[in-house]
Write a protein that holds these residues in place. Structure first.
Motif, PDB file in Angstrom:
ATOM      1  N   SER A 163      -7.559  -1.937   7.832  1.00 48.49           N
ATOM      2  CA  SER A 163      -6.326  -1.509   7.162  1.00 48.49           C
ATOM      3  C   SER A 163      -6.150  -2.222   5.815  1.00 48.49           C
ATOM      4  O   SER A 163      -5.622  -1.646   4.865  1.00 48.49           O
ATOM      5  N   ASP A 166      -8.250  -0.329   3.468  1.00 46.11           N
ATOM      6  CA  ASP A 166      -7.578   0.929   3.142  1.00 46.11           C
ATOM      7  C   ASP A 166      -6.466   0.711   2.114  1.00 46.11           C
ATOM      8  O   ASP A 166      -6.303   1.520   1.196  1.00 46.11           O
ATOM      9  N   ASP A 170      -6.094   2.294  -1.792  1.00 47.00           N
ATOM     10  CA  ASP A 170      -4.936   3.083  -2.218  1.00 47.00           C
ATOM     11  C   ASP A 170      -4.253   2.520  -3.465  1.00 47.00           C
ATOM     12  O   ASP A 170      -3.390   3.169  -4.036  1.00 47.00           O
TER      13      ASP A 170
END
Length: 173
Positions: A163, A166, A170
């Motif tokens: 995560s 991720d 982003d």
């Protein structure tokens, strides 16, 4: 390690590029002048690996990797290396009573191991922990988790959970 330099930097603001520009420019010129050298001090561009500092021991893994790197690359006596012998790193500031440079935060590495930065006892426990971990490297008994984290530090683009990766993907460019 004449061909690389490991730094564990924490930047409260997203200004790593400016800091590395200064380090590879101004600092390099001053170092070369002070030591009467010529040529390049650093070769190539720096590699930055974001570390998820607040979770799952990633900060600790990065700190441990840096402090033990001279052992891993066999720059110290193979049979019983003394981590204090390699002078080109901050290890002595972590294990001896010494005035810390303004920029060095020993409490971050100690905190990752849940050690209070409270004097000789903490420094002794930190050194003992690294000595024990060094034996693992010499005996090639690093755990699968450690091997994976070290591989991420050497070859990866970030050190953290999926995560965390991720989130980094982003971020706006």
């Amino acid at each position: 390690m004449s061909n690389d330099c490991h730094l564990l930097l924490e930047t409260p603001e997203p200004n790593l590029v400016a800091g590395m520009k200064w380090f590879q420019g101004t600092y390099t010129q001053r170092f070369i002048a002070r030591h009467r050298l010529s040529g390049h001090l650093f070769q190539g561009r720096h590699k930055a690996i974001p570390v998820q500092a607040e979770a799952n021991g990633y900060f600790c893994a990065a700190s441990e990797y840096i402090h033990r790197d001279p052992v891993r690359v066999r720059l110290l006596e193979a049979g019983r290396p003394d981590l204090r012998e390699y002078r080109w790193r901050s290890f002595l500031h972590f294990v001896q009573k010494t005035r810390l440079p303004e920029w060095l935060r020993r409490d971050r590495a100690f905190g990752a191991l849940e050690l209070p930065d409270e004097g000789a006892g903490s420094r002794r426990r930190y050194r003992g922990w690294l000595v024990a971990r060094t034996r693992d490297v010499l005996d090639q008994e690093a755990t699968e988790k450690q091997s994976g984290q070290w591989r991420e530090l050497r070859l990866g683009w970030c050190l953290g959970s999926e995560s965390f990766g991720d989130q980094l993907m982003d971020w706006p460019a």
